[in-house]
Design a protein around this motif. Structure first.
Motif, PDB file in Angstrom:
ATOM      1  N   GLU A 186       0.840  -1.182   0.000  1.00  0.00           N
ATOM      2  CA  GLU A 186       0.000   0.000   0.000  1.00  0.00           C
ATOM      3  C   GLU A 186       0.881   1.240   0.000  1.00  0.00           C
ATOM      4  O   GLU A 186       1.742   1.415   0.861  1.00  0.00           O
ATOM      5  CB  GLU A 186      -0.905   0.023   1.230  1.00  0.00           C
ATOM      6  N   LEU A 187       0.675   2.080  -0.980  1.00  0.00           N
ATOM      7  CA  LEU A 187       1.434   3.318  -1.066  1.00  0.00           C
ATOM      8  C   LEU A 187       0.707   4.387  -0.256  1.00  0.00           C
ATOM      9  O   LEU A 187      -0.145   5.099  -0.758  1.00  0.00           O
ATOM     10  CB  LEU A 187       1.590   3.745  -2.526  1.00  0.00           C
ATOM     11  N   THR A 188       1.062   4.477   1.007  1.00  0.00           N
ATOM     12  CA  THR A 188       0.430   5.440   1.900  1.00  0.00           C
ATOM     13  C   THR A 188       0.826   6.860   1.492  1.00  0.00           C
ATOM     14  O   THR A 188       1.761   7.071   0.712  1.00  0.00           O
ATOM     15  CB  THR A 188       0.867   5.205   3.352  1.00  0.00           C
ATOM     16  N   ALA A 223      18.001  -0.918 -13.890  1.00  0.00           N
ATOM     17  CA  ALA A 223      17.178  -1.944 -13.237  1.00  0.00           C
ATOM     18  C   ALA A 223      17.437  -1.922 -11.734  1.00  0.00           C
ATOM     19  O   ALA A 223      18.586  -1.891 -11.290  1.00  0.00           O
ATOM     20  CB  ALA A 223      17.491  -3.314 -13.812  1.00  0.00           C
ATOM     21  N   ALA A 224      16.367  -1.907 -10.971  1.00  0.00           N
ATOM     22  CA  ALA A 224      16.415  -1.911  -9.502  1.00  0.00           C
ATOM     23  C   ALA A 224      17.243  -0.760  -8.938  1.00  0.00           C
ATOM     24  O   ALA A 224      17.811  -0.858  -7.859  1.00  0.00           O
ATOM     25  CB  ALA A 224      16.929  -3.246  -8.984  1.00  0.00           C
ATOM     26  N   GLY A 225      17.334   0.350  -9.699  1.00  0.00           N
ATOM     27  CA  GLY A 225      18.038   1.526  -9.201  1.00  0.00           C
ATOM     28  C   GLY A 225      19.537   1.494  -9.383  1.00  0.00           C
ATOM     29  O   GLY A 225      20.235   2.411  -8.964  1.00  0.00           O
ATOM     30  N   ARG A 226      20.046   0.448  -9.998  1.00  0.00           N
ATOM     31  CA  ARG A 226      21.484   0.388 -10.273  1.00  0.00           C
ATOM     32  C   ARG A 226      21.767   1.125 -11.578  1.00  0.00           C
ATOM     33  O   ARG A 226      20.868   1.420 -12.339  1.00  0.00           O
ATOM     34  CB  ARG A 226      21.944  -1.061 -10.370  1.00  0.00           C
ATOM     35  N   ASN A 248      11.773   4.388  -0.165  1.00  0.00           N
ATOM     36  CA  ASN A 248      10.728   4.143   0.839  1.00  0.00           C
ATOM     37  C   ASN A 248       9.992   2.835   0.584  1.00  0.00           C
ATOM     38  O   ASN A 248       9.446   2.240   1.500  1.00  0.00           O
ATOM     39  CB  ASN A 248       9.721   5.288   0.846  1.00  0.00           C
ATOM     40  N   VAL A 249       9.946   2.408  -0.681  1.00  0.00           N
ATOM     41  CA  VAL A 249       9.226   1.191  -1.038  1.00  0.00           C
ATOM     42  C   VAL A 249      10.134  -0.026  -0.917  1.00  0.00           C
ATOM     43  O   VAL A 249       9.786  -1.014  -0.283  1.00  0.00           O
ATOM     44  CB  VAL A 249       8.655   1.297  -2.478  1.00  0.00           C
ATOM     45  N   TRP A 263      16.936  -0.907  -3.273  1.00  0.00           N
ATOM     46  CA  TRP A 263      16.946   0.036  -4.389  1.00  0.00           C
ATOM     47  C   TRP A 263      18.348   0.638  -4.513  1.00  0.00           C
ATOM     48  O   TRP A 263      18.854   1.279  -3.613  1.00  0.00           O
ATOM     49  CB  TRP A 263      15.926   1.139  -4.160  1.00  0.00           C
ATOM     50  N   GLY A 264      18.979   0.382  -5.639  1.00  0.00           N
ATOM     51  CA  GLY A 264      20.312   0.903  -5.874  1.00  0.00           C
ATOM     52  C   GLY A 264      21.424   0.008  -5.355  1.00  0.00           C
ATOM     53  O   GLY A 264      22.597   0.297  -5.515  1.00  0.00           O
TER      54      GLY A 264
END
Length: 163
Positions: A28-30, A68-71, A150-151, A156-157
């Motif tokens: 859920e993206l609050t 991909a995936a922030g890399r 945040n997700v 990520w990265g």
């Protein structure tokens, strides 16, 4: 007959378990997650789930080949992590700065423009995937990038050469 019933039950269970994983219900993206920095003066903006969904799709279509995936495929020492985005010169850790980068990319230290090496809307003759992107599209891509810490957290990265 019993064997067929068992297979139907297994298939039904398998497909029922797949639905939540592939849908928005998986995470859920609050409002807190969807709130990102708008500019370097500290203003914030709350992106809608529709904007973020479009941003994810556009990122996957346009940017994920190299990010991909922030890399970063071409330089694993610089990623799309919050730490690396804030360490750039100028910092690219807010929506306005990241959109500006997608239009006018520069090296990490900000000293050299790299419009011939990094996709951008300024040189859509070279980077055809950027040809039809609007300012709103760029904002949605940037929003997707900025919420990922945040997700996905540290995933990520992840993958720097020194990690």
């Amino acid at each position: 007959m019993l064997k067929r019933f068992i297979w139907v039950a297994i298939a039904t269970l398998f497909f029922a378990l797949q639905l939540p994983i592939g849908s928005a219900a998986a995470y859920e993206l609050t409002e807190e997650v969807r709130t990102i920095s708008l500019n370097d003066t500290g203003d914030t903006v709350v992106l809608s789930t529709k904007q973020l969904d479009r941003g994810r799709k556009l990122f996957n279509d346009t940017c994920a080949k190299c990010h991909a995936a922030g890399r970063t495929k071409t330089n694993p020492n610089i990623t799309l992590s919050a730490e690396d985005l804030s360490g750039a010169e100028p910092p690219r850790d807010n929506l306005t700065a990241l959109v500006d980068y997608l239009v006018h990319p520069t090296t990490y230290d900000g000293e050299t423009e790299i419009t011939e090496f990094h996709p951008n809307t300024e040189r859509s003759d070279i980077w055809i995937e950027m040809r039809n992107l609007t300012q709103e599209d760029l904002k949605e891509i940037a929003g997707h990038i900025l919420i990922q810490p945040n997700v996905q957290g540290v995933k990520w990265g992840k993958g720097k050469a020194y990690n």
